[in-house]
Design a protein around this motif. Sequence first.
Motif, PDB file in Angstrom:
ATOM      1  N   ILE A   8       0.813  -1.217   0.000  1.00  0.00           N
ATOM      2  CA  ILE A   8       0.000   0.000   0.000  1.00  0.00           C
ATOM      3  C   ILE A   8       0.848   1.270   0.000  1.00  0.00           C
ATOM      4  O   ILE A   8       0.442   2.284  -0.572  1.00  0.00           O
ATOM      5  CB  ILE A   8      -0.979   0.015   1.206  1.00  0.00           C
ATOM      6  N   ALA A   9       2.041   1.239   0.613  1.00  0.00           N
ATOM      7  CA  ALA A   9       2.856   2.459   0.695  1.00  0.00           C
ATOM      8  C   ALA A   9       3.220   3.014  -0.684  1.00  0.00           C
ATOM      9  O   ALA A   9       2.992   4.199  -0.952  1.00  0.00           O
ATOM     10  CB  ALA A   9       4.106   2.208   1.536  1.00  0.00           C
ATOM     11  N   PRO A  10       3.784   2.196  -1.615  1.00  0.00           N
ATOM     12  CA  PRO A  10       4.108   2.769  -2.930  1.00  0.00           C
ATOM     13  C   PRO A  10       2.874   3.196  -3.710  1.00  0.00           C
ATOM     14  O   PRO A  10       2.922   4.184  -4.454  1.00  0.00           O
ATOM     15  CB  PRO A  10       4.863   1.632  -3.638  1.00  0.00           C
ATOM     16  N   VAL A  11       1.766   2.458  -3.566  1.00  0.00           N
ATOM     17  CA  VAL A  11       0.525   2.848  -4.234  1.00  0.00           C
ATOM     18  C   VAL A  11       0.066   4.208  -3.727  1.00  0.00           C
ATOM     19  O   VAL A  11      -0.302   5.101  -4.502  1.00  0.00           O
ATOM     20  CB  VAL A  11      -0.577   1.790  -3.992  1.00  0.00           C
ATOM     21  N   PHE A  12       0.117   4.387  -2.417  1.00  0.00           N
ATOM     22  CA  PHE A  12      -0.277   5.651  -1.800  1.00  0.00           C
ATOM     23  C   PHE A  12       0.609   6.797  -2.265  1.00  0.00           C
ATOM     24  O   PHE A  12       0.125   7.870  -2.646  1.00  0.00           O
ATOM     25  CB  PHE A  12      -0.216   5.504  -0.284  1.00  0.00           C
ATOM     26  N   PHE A  13       1.929   6.590  -2.251  1.00  0.00           N
ATOM     27  CA  PHE A  13       2.854   7.636  -2.675  1.00  0.00           C
ATOM     28  C   PHE A  13       2.646   8.009  -4.143  1.00  0.00           C
ATOM     29  O   PHE A  13       2.687   9.182  -4.514  1.00  0.00           O
ATOM     30  CB  PHE A  13       4.299   7.186  -2.448  1.00  0.00           C
ATOM     31  N   LEU A  14       2.405   7.001  -4.986  1.00  0.00           N
ATOM     32  CA  LEU A  14       2.199   7.261  -6.414  1.00  0.00           C
ATOM     33  C   LEU A  14       0.919   8.054  -6.642  1.00  0.00           C
ATOM     34  O   LEU A  14       0.909   9.048  -7.388  1.00  0.00           O
ATOM     35  CB  LEU A  14       2.147   5.940  -7.175  1.00  0.00           C
ATOM     36  N   LEU A  15      -0.169   7.642  -6.002  1.00  0.00           N
ATOM     37  CA  LEU A  15      -1.444   8.339  -6.171  1.00  0.00           C
ATOM     38  C   LEU A  15      -1.371   9.771  -5.651  1.00  0.00           C
ATOM     39  O   LEU A  15      -1.933  10.695  -6.255  1.00  0.00           O
ATOM     40  CB  LEU A  15      -2.554   7.576  -5.456  1.00  0.00           C
ATOM     41  N   ALA A  16      -0.682   9.966  -4.520  1.00  0.00           N
ATOM     42  CA  ALA A  16      -0.524  11.316  -3.974  1.00  0.00           C
ATOM     43  C   ALA A  16       0.234  12.208  -4.947  1.00  0.00           C
ATOM     44  O   ALA A  16      -0.122  13.368  -5.158  1.00  0.00           O
ATOM     45  CB  ALA A  16       0.208  11.251  -2.635  1.00  0.00           C
ATOM     46  N   THR A  17       1.278  11.651  -5.561  1.00  0.00           N
ATOM     47  CA  THR A  17       2.079  12.415  -6.521  1.00  0.00           C
ATOM     48  C   THR A  17       1.254  12.796  -7.740  1.00  0.00           C
ATOM     49  O   THR A  17       1.283  13.940  -8.204  1.00  0.00           O
ATOM     50  CB  THR A  17       3.311  11.604  -6.954  1.00  0.00           C
ATOM     51  N   ILE A  18       0.489  11.836  -8.264  1.00  0.00           N
ATOM     52  CA  ILE A  18      -0.334  12.106  -9.445  1.00  0.00           C
ATOM     53  C   ILE A  18      -1.387  13.160  -9.135  1.00  0.00           C
ATOM     54  O   ILE A  18      -1.579  14.115  -9.897  1.00  0.00           O
ATOM     55  CB  ILE A  18      -1.004  10.814  -9.947  1.00  0.00           C
ATOM     56  N   LYS A  19      -2.071  13.000  -7.994  1.00  0.00           N
ATOM     57  CA  LYS A  19      -3.143  13.935  -7.649  1.00  0.00           C
ATOM     58  C   LYS A  19      -2.637  15.363  -7.489  1.00  0.00           C
ATOM     59  O   LYS A  19      -3.247  16.308  -7.979  1.00  0.00           O
ATOM     60  CB  LYS A  19      -3.824  13.492  -6.347  1.00  0.00           C
ATOM     61  N   GLN A  39      -6.794   6.972   2.377  1.00  0.00           N
ATOM     62  CA  GLN A  39      -6.383   8.120   1.573  1.00  0.00           C
ATOM     63  C   GLN A  39      -6.158   7.724   0.121  1.00  0.00           C
ATOM     64  O   GLN A  39      -6.427   8.513  -0.790  1.00  0.00           O
ATOM     65  CB  GLN A  39      -5.109   8.740   2.154  1.00  0.00           C
ATOM     66  N   SER A  40      -5.682   6.520  -0.131  1.00  0.00           N
ATOM     67  CA  SER A  40      -5.507   6.049  -1.509  1.00  0.00           C
ATOM     68  C   SER A  40      -6.854   5.952  -2.220  1.00  0.00           C
ATOM     69  O   SER A  40      -6.984   6.344  -3.391  1.00  0.00           O
ATOM     70  CB  SER A  40      -4.809   4.682  -1.521  1.00  0.00           C
ATOM     71  N   LEU A  41      -7.862   5.428  -1.531  1.00  0.00           N
ATOM     72  CA  LEU A  41      -9.199   5.341  -2.114  1.00  0.00           C
ATOM     73  C   LEU A  41      -9.743   6.736  -2.417  1.00  0.00           C
ATOM     74  O   LEU A  41     -10.395   6.954  -3.452  1.00  0.00           O
ATOM     75  CB  LEU A  41     -10.134   4.597  -1.167  1.00  0.00           C
ATOM     76  N   TYR A  42      -9.459   7.675  -1.529  1.00  0.00           N
ATOM     77  CA  TYR A  42      -9.876   9.064  -1.764  1.00  0.00           C
ATOM     78  C   TYR A  42      -9.192   9.630  -2.998  1.00  0.00           C
ATOM     79  O   TYR A  42      -9.829  10.262  -3.850  1.00  0.00           O
ATOM     80  CB  TYR A  42      -9.552   9.913  -0.538  1.00  0.00           C
ATOM     81  N   TYR A  43      -7.885   9.387  -3.131  1.00  0.00           N
ATOM     82  CA  TYR A  43      -7.148   9.869  -4.296  1.00  0.00           C
ATOM     83  C   TYR A  43      -7.691   9.264  -5.583  1.00  0.00           C
ATOM     84  O   TYR A  43      -7.805   9.943  -6.608  1.00  0.00           O
ATOM     85  CB  TYR A  43      -5.660   9.540  -4.161  1.00  0.00           C
ATOM     86  N   ILE A  87       8.126  13.825 -14.294  1.00  0.00           N
ATOM     87  CA  ILE A  87       7.052  14.142 -13.367  1.00  0.00           C
ATOM     88  C   ILE A  87       7.489  15.270 -12.445  1.00  0.00           C
ATOM     89  O   ILE A  87       8.669  15.596 -12.374  1.00  0.00           O
ATOM     90  CB  ILE A  87       6.650  12.918 -12.500  1.00  0.00           C
ATOM     91  N   HIS A  88       6.500  15.819 -11.770  1.00  0.00           N
ATOM     92  CA  HIS A  88       6.774  16.827 -10.746  1.00  0.00           C
ATOM     93  C   HIS A  88       6.616  16.137  -9.397  1.00  0.00           C
ATOM     94  O   HIS A  88       5.493  15.911  -8.934  1.00  0.00           O
ATOM     95  CB  HIS A  88       5.797  17.995 -10.868  1.00  0.00           C
ATOM     96  N   PRO A  89       7.729  15.731  -8.747  1.00  0.00           N
ATOM     97  CA  PRO A  89       7.629  14.955  -7.502  1.00  0.00           C
ATOM     98  C   PRO A  89       6.905  15.733  -6.403  1.00  0.00           C
ATOM     99  O   PRO A  89       6.987  16.959  -6.337  1.00  0.00           O
ATOM    100  CB  PRO A  89       9.094  14.710  -7.115  1.00  0.00           C
TER     101      PRO A  89
END
Length: 201
Positions: free
Chosen positions: A122-133, A186-190, A144-146
């Motif tokens: 879940i950690a990398p999924v969360f970090f990726l979704l946060a970055t995209i959002k 938070q990932s589901l929210y993203y 990308i813009h980190p």
Amino acid sequence: MKWIDRLNEAGQAWRHRWFKPLYKVLTALGVTPNQLTGLRFLAGPAFWLYFPVYPRKMTLVLLIAGALDFIDGGLARYQGVDSDRGKFWDILVDHLNYVFAILALISTQAFSAGLLSYHLLIAPVFFLLATIKESEGKKTDWLIHPYYSAVYYKPLAICSLLVYVTWGINTIHETALILNIAMTVQSLYYVAVLLNRWKGR
């Protein structure tokens, strides 16, 4: 997450003020931010391999790597070489070290392998979704813009590790559970925000 952005900006200003003499010395010695980032990467595999044998020493190594992480970004800005590419590698190394640390905890068999394994997912999924959002559509000098905000969950895990190594109090199970729930929600929210955003296009 605007308050995290403001907190990060305030931290950068504070570091520039107080670490400027150190930046001058490192620059005079020819030290680059990329060298510090590369040096930090060595901490993760070392922690993974030797934590079961030397828990306190390896935790110290991980903390030193964290201190270097505190410095390399400021050094890049001081030297005028900060870029999205550099930020990406900085975040990637930080996350890889985090993964190595979780793998080390799993290898000791003293903690819940199920909770920690899910955390690795879940950690990398969360970090990726946060970055995209937060970064989608923003100008960048690289692919990308980190985005840094997601890494602010990690101090909770580090504090839990320090408590365990220093006093033998094991709160890692509870910490992993809290982080897993928070990151999943938070990932589901993203995902919902991104799908709604893309639907409007």
